[in-house]
Enzyme design. Structure first.
Site, PDB file in Angstrom:
ATOM      1  N   THR A  43      -8.308   6.854 -10.939  1.00  0.00           N
ATOM      2  CA  THR A  43      -9.319   7.912 -10.782  1.00  0.00           C
ATOM      3  C   THR A  43      -8.837   9.239 -11.326  1.00  0.00           C
ATOM      4  OG1 THR A  43     -10.287   6.849  -8.878  1.00  0.00           O
ATOM      5  CG2 THR A  43     -10.643   9.201  -9.045  1.00  0.00           C
ATOM      6  N   TYR A  57     -18.146   6.541 -10.761  1.00  0.00           N
ATOM      7  CA  TYR A  57     -17.531   6.987 -12.005  1.00  0.00           C
ATOM      8  C   TYR A  57     -16.738   5.833 -12.577  1.00  0.00           C
ATOM      9  CZ  TYR A  57     -13.573   7.140  -8.860  1.00  0.00           C
ATOM     10  OH  TYR A  57     -12.633   6.778  -7.941  1.00  0.00           O
ATOM     11  N   SER A  90      -6.047   0.541 -10.904  1.00  0.00           N
ATOM     12  CA  SER A  90      -4.818  -0.043 -10.377  1.00  0.00           C
ATOM     13  C   SER A  90      -5.021  -1.377  -9.670  1.00  0.00           C
ATOM     14  CB  SER A  90      -4.090   0.949  -9.465  1.00  0.00           C
ATOM     15  OG  SER A  90      -4.795   1.151  -8.273  1.00  0.00           O
ATOM     16  N   THR A 123      -5.297   4.826  -7.060  1.00  0.00           N
ATOM     17  CA  THR A 123      -4.799   4.883  -5.687  1.00  0.00           C
ATOM     18  C   THR A 123      -4.805   3.519  -4.983  1.00  0.00           C
ATOM     19  OG1 THR A 123      -6.991   5.510  -4.904  1.00  0.00           O
ATOM     20  CG2 THR A 123      -5.429   7.292  -5.348  1.00  0.00           C
ATOM     21  N   ASP A 124      -5.575   2.562  -5.519  1.00  0.00           N
ATOM     22  CA  ASP A 124      -5.703   1.271  -4.808  1.00  0.00           C
ATOM     23  C   ASP A 124      -4.360   0.579  -4.583  1.00  0.00           C
ATOM     24  OD1 ASP A 124      -8.381   1.797  -4.925  1.00  0.00           O
ATOM     25  OD2 ASP A 124      -8.957  -0.121  -5.802  1.00  0.00           O
ATOM     26  N   LYS A 196      -2.637   3.720   1.646  1.00  0.00           N
ATOM     27  CA  LYS A 196      -4.001   4.237   1.493  1.00  0.00           C
ATOM     28  C   LYS A 196      -4.818   3.796   2.704  1.00  0.00           C
ATOM     29  CE  LYS A 196      -7.897   4.300  -1.740  1.00  0.00           C
ATOM     30  NZ  LYS A 196      -8.409   3.892  -3.055  1.00  0.00           N
ATOM     31  N   GLU A 316       6.934 -13.054  18.870  1.00  0.00           N
ATOM     32  CA  GLU A 316       5.693 -13.823  18.997  1.00  0.00           C
ATOM     33  C   GLU A 316       5.896 -15.288  18.601  1.00  0.00           C
ATOM     34  OE1 GLU A 316       1.657 -15.195  18.733  1.00  0.00           O
ATOM     35  OE2 GLU A 316       3.023 -15.173  17.054  1.00  0.00           O
TER      36      GLU A 316
HETATM   37  N1  GLU Z   1      -9.883   1.535  -8.010  1.00  0.00           N
HETATM   38  C1  GLU Z   1      -9.383   2.475  -8.944  1.00  0.00           C
HETATM   39  C2  GLU Z   1      -7.871   2.440  -9.030  1.00  0.00           C
HETATM   40  O1  GLU Z   1      -7.179   2.128  -8.118  1.00  0.00           O
HETATM   41  C3  GLU Z   1      -9.819   3.860  -8.637  1.00  0.00           C
HETATM   42  C4  GLU Z   1      -9.358   4.335  -7.282  1.00  0.00           C
HETATM   43  C5  GLU Z   1      -8.490   5.559  -7.359  1.00  0.00           C
HETATM   44  O2  GLU Z   1      -7.697   5.738  -8.284  1.00  0.00           O
HETATM   45  O3  GLU Z   1      -8.640   6.374  -6.461  1.00  0.00           O
HETATM   46  O4  GLU Z   1      -7.355   2.771 -10.075  1.00  0.00           O
END
Ligand code: GLU
Length: 359
Positions: A43, A57, A90, A123-124, A196, A316
């Site tokens: 992103t 986007y 990602s 971020t994924d 995340k 466990e």
């Molecule tokens: N799903 C995309 C990725 O991980 C966009 C999410 C992000 O970067 O916040 O690249």
């Protein structure tokens, strides 16, 4: 005397002229940090059709040179150069992507002219890449992974400040030796602890044991250090690693059956991370299934699907008796990274368990 001082002045002017022409040729000032931004997509390189599109986007659109050029303040912080390693979202990262990126980071940090590296990332799976680098890069130079939750085209986009902060942290000698850092939303987090937690808000990243520090107007404020092994103290090394071992994650839930576990084993998994309920729990009917897989050479690793899970050995389940391993406080996706690296490095179950306590 007069002659000597004139000669001294002449030499000083000459030295200054030489230094400035060197700066003109290389573009680098000797007293400023040189930070390389390795761009992988996400992103932070995303673009939407409208400024109101904060969630709709396309990720991985803007090239690294444009990202850097869009933040003139970067030049006040460090000499910044960019390299486009990938341009992907990602969730599409593979083990091959990790290896390629890791090798490039390692090579760059061996260069005495490079003081730190920033990796822009979706971020994924950002936390997986950050933890991977934390395990395999032998350098105490700053390695900072950064992303954003909104594309640069959105109102109140967070990427530019996050990237400026990441470069500031990477340029700072105080950041050395702290392991791989994740910088987002004014916060500096440890790669092993951060995850995340939400897919919309800009404060998406939370550390299980708290942030390492804050970054405000380019200044880092540190609060703690990670007690676990990483980077320079790690026994894993990207330069010795040929590939990552195939390790899969099976998610547990009420009514779970053996299908996913059996399919992963049939596909050649060397280990299966059991993302168990609660304390990495295993349903009664699944115990013989997992024991059978273990007997056939598939290492069973118990982790927890619970956020902040903390799986204790022999609590466990009788792990000693079954030959199973527990992932301790690592979430399933990070447990998978450690197992992939450790098994590829030749570790058996005992060594693997030790690694889960230590990293
Ligand atoms: N799903 C995309 C990725 O991980 C966009 C999410 C992000 O970067 O916040 O690249």
């Amino acid at each position: 005397m007069l002659r000597a001082s004139r000669c001294g002045k002449y030499l000083a002017v000459l030295a200054l002229a030489l230094a400035s022409s060197l700066f003109a040729i290389t573009g680098f000032a000797a007293d400023r940090a040189h930070v390389v931004v390795l761009a992988t997509g996400g992103t932070i390189a995303g673009a939407g059709a409208d400024a109101a599109n904060s969630a709709t986007y396309q990720a991985a659109k803007v090239p690294v040179d444009k990202l850097i050029a869009g933040i003139p303040e970067l030049a006040k912080v460090a000499d910044v150069t960019g390299e486009q390693v990938f341009q992907i979202a990602s969730e599409s990262f593979t083990n091959d992507n990790l290896m390629i990126l890791g090798r490039r980071v390692s090579a760059l940090l061996k260069d005495p002219k490079v003081d730190g590296v920033v990796i822009t990332h979706g971020t994924d799976t950002l936390e997986e890449t950050a933890f991977f680098l934390n395990l395999v890069i032998h350098s105490d130079k700053p390695i900072v992974v950064v992303g954003s939750m909104r594309p640069g085209t959105a109102i109140s986009a967070d990427g530019a400040l996050n990237l400026l902060d990441a470069v500031s942290v990477a340029a700072n000698p105080e950041s050395r030796g702290r392991g791989v850092l994740v910088v987002m939303n004014d916060q500096i987090d440890a790669a092993r602890d951060v995850t995340k937690t939400i897919n919309i808000k800009t404060n998406a990243f939370v550390s299980q044991w708290g942030a390492l520090g804050m970054i405000v107007e380019g200044k880092s404020y540190w609060f703690r250090k990670v007690d676990k092994k990483h980077t320079i103290n790690s026994e894993f090394d990207i330069d010795r690693l040929k590939e990552l071992a195939p390790v899969e994650i099976a998610y547990a839930y009420g009514n779970v059956g053996k299908e996913a576990y059996s399919a992963f084993a049939a596909a050649g998994a060397k280990a299966i991370i059991h993302a168990g309920t609660g304390n990495g729990s295993v349903a009664n009917r699944m115990v013989p299934v997992l024991r059978d897989l273990q007997d056939h050479g598939v290492q069973i690793i118990r982790s927890a699907r619970v956020w902040g899970g903390f799986v204790l050995r022999n609590a466990e389940q009788p792990d000693d008796q079954y030959g199973w391993v527990v992932a301790h406080d690592l979430n399933p996706q990070k447990a998978k990274i450690l197992a992939s690296v450790a098994i590829a490095s030749g570790m058996d179950a005992k060594a693997l368990q030790k690694a889960y306590w230590e990293y």
